[in-house]
Design a protein around this motif. Structure first.
Motif, PDB file in Angstrom:
ATOM      1  N   ILE A  13      -5.379  16.363 -43.693  1.00  0.00           N
ATOM      2  CA  ILE A  13      -4.322  15.347 -43.580  1.00  0.00           C
ATOM      3  C   ILE A  13      -3.168  16.042 -42.877  1.00  0.00           C
ATOM      4  CG2 ILE A  13      -4.980  13.735 -45.388  1.00  0.00           C
ATOM      5  CD1 ILE A  13      -3.119  15.310 -47.280  1.00  0.00           C
ATOM      6  N   TYR A  15       0.433  17.088 -41.265  1.00  0.00           N
ATOM      7  CA  TYR A  15       1.850  17.065 -41.643  1.00  0.00           C
ATOM      8  C   TYR A  15       2.587  16.065 -40.778  1.00  0.00           C
ATOM      9  CZ  TYR A  15       1.617  21.473 -44.273  1.00  0.00           C
ATOM     10  OH  TYR A  15       1.347  22.451 -45.183  1.00  0.00           O
ATOM     11  N   THR A  27      -9.567  17.627 -33.879  1.00  0.00           N
ATOM     12  CA  THR A  27     -10.306  17.547 -35.149  1.00  0.00           C
ATOM     13  C   THR A  27     -10.727  16.101 -35.423  1.00  0.00           C
ATOM     14  OG1 THR A  27      -8.653  19.122 -35.912  1.00  0.00           O
ATOM     15  CG2 THR A  27     -10.231  18.333 -37.539  1.00  0.00           C
ATOM     16  N   ASP A  52      -0.050  14.199 -44.608  1.00  0.00           N
ATOM     17  CA  ASP A  52       0.442  15.064 -45.675  1.00  0.00           C
ATOM     18  C   ASP A  52       1.967  14.955 -45.625  1.00  0.00           C
ATOM     19  OD1 ASP A  52       0.891  17.126 -47.417  1.00  0.00           O
ATOM     20  OD2 ASP A  52      -0.199  18.656 -46.272  1.00  0.00           O
ATOM     21  N   GLU A 264      -6.846  27.978 -39.291  1.00  0.00           N
ATOM     22  CA  GLU A 264      -5.663  28.546 -39.960  1.00  0.00           C
ATOM     23  C   GLU A 264      -5.524  28.065 -41.407  1.00  0.00           C
ATOM     24  OE1 GLU A 264      -5.642  26.057 -37.981  1.00  0.00           O
ATOM     25  OE2 GLU A 264      -4.359  24.556 -38.896  1.00  0.00           O
ATOM     26  N   LEU A 294      -7.173  24.922 -30.087  1.00  0.00           N
ATOM     27  CA  LEU A 294      -6.982  24.453 -28.733  1.00  0.00           C
ATOM     28  C   LEU A 294      -5.756  25.183 -28.213  1.00  0.00           C
ATOM     29  CD1 LEU A 294      -8.581  22.270 -27.401  1.00  0.00           C
ATOM     30  CD2 LEU A 294      -6.809  20.657 -27.978  1.00  0.00           C
ATOM     31  N   MET A 301      -1.818  25.490 -29.297  1.00  0.00           N
ATOM     32  CA  MET A 301      -0.974  24.330 -29.071  1.00  0.00           C
ATOM     33  C   MET A 301      -0.332  23.946 -30.402  1.00  0.00           C
ATOM     34  SD  MET A 301      -2.074  20.642 -27.545  1.00  0.00           S
ATOM     35  CE  MET A 301      -2.894  21.242 -26.101  1.00  0.00           C
TER      36      MET A 301
HETATM   37  O1  ME8 Z   1      -2.141  22.102 -41.936  1.00  0.00           O
HETATM   38  N1  ME8 Z   1      -6.077  23.401 -32.114  1.00  0.00           N
HETATM   39  O2  ME8 Z   1      -1.410  20.011 -41.319  1.00  0.00           O
HETATM   40  P1  ME8 Z   1      -1.121  20.197 -39.760  1.00  0.00           P
HETATM   41  C1  ME8 Z   1      -6.995  22.863 -32.927  1.00  0.00           C
HETATM   42  N2  ME8 Z   1      -1.130  19.323 -43.803  1.00  0.00           N
HETATM   43  N3  ME8 Z   1      -6.700  22.109 -33.990  1.00  0.00           N
HETATM   44  C2  ME8 Z   1      -5.414  21.886 -34.241  1.00  0.00           C
HETATM   45  C3  ME8 Z   1      -4.391  22.409 -33.426  1.00  0.00           C
HETATM   46  C4  ME8 Z   1      -4.773  23.201 -32.313  1.00  0.00           C
HETATM   47  N4  ME8 Z   1      -3.897  23.708 -31.476  1.00  0.00           N
HETATM   48  N5  ME8 Z   1      -3.218  21.994 -33.922  1.00  0.00           N
HETATM   49  C5  ME8 Z   1      -3.492  21.229 -35.020  1.00  0.00           C
HETATM   50  C6  ME8 Z   1      -1.808  20.971 -42.199  1.00  0.00           C
HETATM   51  N6  ME8 Z   1      -4.825  21.166 -35.209  1.00  0.00           N
HETATM   52  C7  ME8 Z   1      -1.905  20.472 -43.623  1.00  0.00           C
HETATM   53  C8  ME8 Z   1      -3.362  20.182 -43.942  1.00  0.00           C
HETATM   54  S1  ME8 Z   1      -5.299  19.339 -45.548  1.00  0.00           S
HETATM   55  C9  ME8 Z   1      -5.500  19.139 -47.169  1.00  0.00           C
HETATM   56  C10 ME8 Z   1      -3.610  19.708 -45.336  1.00  0.00           C
HETATM   57  C11 ME8 Z   1      -5.515  20.426 -36.275  1.00  0.00           C
HETATM   58  O3  ME8 Z   1      -0.416  18.980 -39.322  1.00  0.00           O
HETATM   59  C12 ME8 Z   1      -6.472  21.323 -37.052  1.00  0.00           C
HETATM   60  O4  ME8 Z   1      -7.386  20.514 -37.734  1.00  0.00           O
HETATM   61  O5  ME8 Z   1      -0.506  21.517 -39.495  1.00  0.00           O
HETATM   62  C13 ME8 Z   1      -5.549  21.975 -38.021  1.00  0.00           C
HETATM   63  O6  ME8 Z   1      -6.189  22.533 -39.141  1.00  0.00           O
HETATM   64  C14 ME8 Z   1      -4.699  20.788 -38.429  1.00  0.00           C
HETATM   65  O7  ME8 Z   1      -4.550  20.029 -37.210  1.00  0.00           O
HETATM   66  C15 ME8 Z   1      -3.354  21.230 -38.968  1.00  0.00           C
HETATM   67  O8  ME8 Z   1      -2.559  20.116 -39.131  1.00  0.00           O
END
Ligand code: ME8
Length: 682
Positions: A13, A15, A27, A52, A264, A294, A301
């Motif tokens: 989920i 942020y 994703t 989230d 991460e 990515l 990114m």
């Molecule tokens: O971590 N390359 O949310 P988030 C690939 N809320 N995937 C990427 C990316 C990139 N450069 N940037 C974002 C959180 N993602 C928490 C998660 S789950 C219970 C809580 C994707 O908004 C990838 O799936 O930071 C990464 O794990 C997620 O967005 C992180 O989203």
């Protein structure tokens, strides 16, 4: 008990402190492709995504934006959802952590852990990283976070703690007994090493901020964001609800089959989440799959690095399928991969426009031309080795694609499918159906039928297999093949030779018009404009144009609405930005064919050469122009309009004309100088 006929997949989920970018899209698109395929494999599929919305980071972002956390999260969550809707992401549910169903479920999980003796009250003194929402091993005020390098904050808090240290052996045993629990192998090894090195109890509550879910019976504390966030995978399907329908759903889908995440957040998903579930006596998800990052301009990114690309830029230019295909084909799943506009356009042209698009348009248009739009009967006895080879490759492609996609090797699976596309395009060139069609004897006719049947059957197979990846284009090719609704296809029974003889094709149209160099420039300009807009929006309220803080319902006076000298000029409602204008693709075309449309005295059907292809356009200009006088005339057309149907004829673009007088008499736009066909207007 797990239900083997179901498939439950989740994205993280996201942020809501930042707007969605292509990293999030990555994703989500991966999960969407997997979910679509599982549905086509007959599984009872549930696909969850969401946002989230709690925590200090969000609380601070809202304060910086000058609004309440509630307003802030509503706005950004809405943007995520709108993007997924625009991209036709087939999520079954969208969970927001600020929803009552989630908050109730998180409290239920907290109490369950407490009842089982895994949560106790203690106190913490040390460094905290707000960005990672994590207590870290760093010494001294402002010491850098070992995870992200940002300065940490010193906190002294009374907290609830989770007995993570008690879970070490159980976790290690679980990983050993379930080798597929964490994928890929490299991530699994990292997790095992981390747990082996020893676990400390985890603080699962905070008192330093309020924007969170209160600890049951102790509302001074809010529940730690990661315990809150991870629980979404269960609360969304009914955990914590007494309602029998929710319980049935929980029973039906839990445990999840796949939690798809970026690398991460492996520790949270592969250590904390299973530890909470083991302690709560709840079943664990079947697998956690971590993909790579990515990269853009060589680093991850992310909003904090400021190197993001918005998905909308690609959607507005090349479309959703182009983005989906690129992400799944170009990036080797599991590894980091680079995004660039050049690579995107190169892939689009080579694989989609020249590869699949070309195969579809030449095969279908030849069937239309030589067999009156009906799938011809191949000669059963006279198959040449070349025909046999394609049929064999078709069968092999189905088997390999299934195996590779099933193993999350998206790039390889698509390579497999495109090997068939390339082989059939080559087969067509070598067998020269257009030359065979020139010969008027029966054998040649049978040969032509075999070549075109073989090509159409290969096209059908590639189309069905790749539907989960490029849903729009494949749905359109499927209709052109005369096969109806592609979503209904059962991929389990896909085999060579199922294309029914005599199937009547639907209307034919190009699915992937070639992109040229200017597409890259347009995308770059759009990104620059978006970045500039975002910057302007991020200004604190005092720097916003005056007049924007008028009370609802009160008119904004002229004086109040005029900008202060230092403020950027507000955009008047009736004006569009350059960004809007750049969305419209205007091109010079030459009319090749023009004829009246039966039963419609205002309409002309035209075939217009726009340099890269010949388009059918239907326009209401019959009263003003004789069709025969239009042939050879250069006109201006809007090339990127969605196709629409007029009197059953598909119109692919619009001719630009002035509209005169009350009855709107059309006068075609044109040029005094000679201009080449396909030239762009800007
Ligand atoms: O971590 N390359 O949310 P988030 C690939 N809320 N995937 C990427 C990316 C990139 N450069 N940037 C974002 C959180 N993602 C928490 C998660 S789950 C219970 C809580 C994707 O908004 C990838 O799936 O930071 C990464 O794990 C997620 O967005 C992180 O989203």
């Amino acid at each position: 008990m797990d239900n083997p006929g179901k498939f439950y997949i989740t994205t993280p989920i996201y942020y809501v402190n930042a707007r969605p970018h292509i990293g999030h899209t990555y994703t989500t698109v991966v999960c969407d492709a997997v979910a679509r395929r599982q549905r086509m494999m007959g599984l009872d599929t549930w696909f969850l995504t969401g946002t989230d919305e709690h925590g200090q980071k969000i609380e601070r972002s809202a304060a910086a934006a000058g609004c309440s956390p509630r307003e802030f999260v509503d706005k950004i969550a809405g943007e995520f959802r709108a993007l997924w809707d625009r991209m036709k992401i087939t999520y079954d549910d969208f969970i927001r952590t600020t929803e009552p169903r989630h908050m109730r479920g998180v409290q239920a999980l907290f109490m369950r852990l407490q009842e089982r003796g895994y949560i106790y009250k203690g106190s913490y003194s040390g460094q905290y990283c707000v960005f990672d929402e994590l207590y870290v091993d760093a010494v001294g005020p402002g010491a850098p976070c070992p995870e992200c390098g940002r300065p940490t904050e010193t906190v002294h808090e009374e907290n609830y703690f989770f007995k993570l240290s008690a879970m070490e052996d159980r976790l290690l045993k679980y990983y050993a007994e379930h080798p597929d629990f964490i994928r890929p192998e490299t991530r699994r090894n990292e997790v095992v090493a981390f747990v082996r090195s020893g676990l400390r109890d985890l603080s699962v509550s905070r008192t330093s901020f309020k924007w969170g879910i209160p600890v049951p019976n102790d509302p001074q504390h809010v529940i730690y964001v990661w315990l809150d966030a991870l629980a979404n995978y269960m609360t969304a399907i009914g955990f914590g609800s007494e309602n029998p329908k929710d319980q049935e759903k929980l029973h039906r889908y839990w445990p999840a089959d796949v939690h798809m995440i970026g690398k991460e957040i492996v520790r949270f998903h592969c250590v904390y989440w299973p530890a909470f579930l083991l302690a709560a006596d709840l079943p664990l998800p079947k697998s956690i799959i971590a993909h790579g990052w990515l990269l853009f301009e060589e680093s991850k990114m992310s909003k904090s690095r400021g190197n993001i690309v918005r998905s909308e830029t690609v959607l507005d230019t090349l479309g959703g399928d182009a983005l989906r295909y690129f992400l799944l084909r170009e990036i080797v799943f599991g590894q980091d991969g680079s995004f660039s506009f050049d690579a995107l356009v190169a892939r689009f042209n080579s694989d989609l426009a020249n590869g699949l698009g070309n195969l579809a348009s030449r095969t279908l248009s030849m069937i239309a031309r030589y067999f009156d739009g009906e799938v011809p009967y191949p000669s059963p006895s006279e198959r040449t080795p070349a025909d046999e080879a394609i049929a064999k490759l078709g069968e092999q492609t189905i088997a390999d694609f299934h195996a590779q996609f099933g193993q999350f090797q998206f790039s390889r699976a698509l390579e497999t499918a495109w090997a068939l596309v390339a082989a059939v395009n080559k087969y067509i060139v070598e067998n020269e159906p257009w030359a065979v069609a020139e010969r008027d004897d029966q054998d040649s006719r049978a040969r032509l039928a075999t070549i075109l049947y073989t090509s159409a059957e290969a096209l059908r197979i590639v189309t069905a297999l790749t539907h989960p990846v490029i849903p729009d284009a494949t749905a359109r090719i499927w209709t052109q093949l005369g096969l109806g609704e592609i979503g209904q296809v059962d991929l389990r029974s896909l085999a060579w030779g199922q294309l029914q003889l005599g199937t009547k094709l639907g209307p034919i149209e190009a699915v992937f018009p070639r992109a040229d160099k200017s597409t890259i420039e347009r995308m770059q300009q759009m990104e620059q404009q978006r970045a500039a807009d975002a910057k302007q929006e991020a200004l604190p309220p005092s720097a916003q144009p005056a007049g924007t803080d008028a009370q609802p319902g009160q008119p904004v006076t002229q004086a109040a609405a005029s900008p202060s000298p230092s403020a950027p000029a507000p955009v008047a409602d009736s004006k569009i930005t350059i960004d809007d204008f750049l969305k419209v693709e205007l091109r010079v075309g030459e009319i090749k064919v023009a004829e009246k449309v039966k039963g419609a005295d205002k309409l002309l059907r035209m075939e217009v050469d726009i340099g890269t292809e010949v388009r059918q356009i239907v326009a209401g200009i019959a009263k003003a122009y004789e069709p025969e006088k239009l042939v050879g005339r250069k006109v201006v057309i809007v090339a990127n309009l969605q196709p629409r149907k007029l009197r059953g004829l598909e119109s692919n673009g619009m001719i630009v004309a002035a509209s005169l007088g009350d009855d709107g008499q059309p006068v075609l736009a044109g040029f005094l100088e000679d201009v080449p066909v396909g030239a762009k207007l800007k």
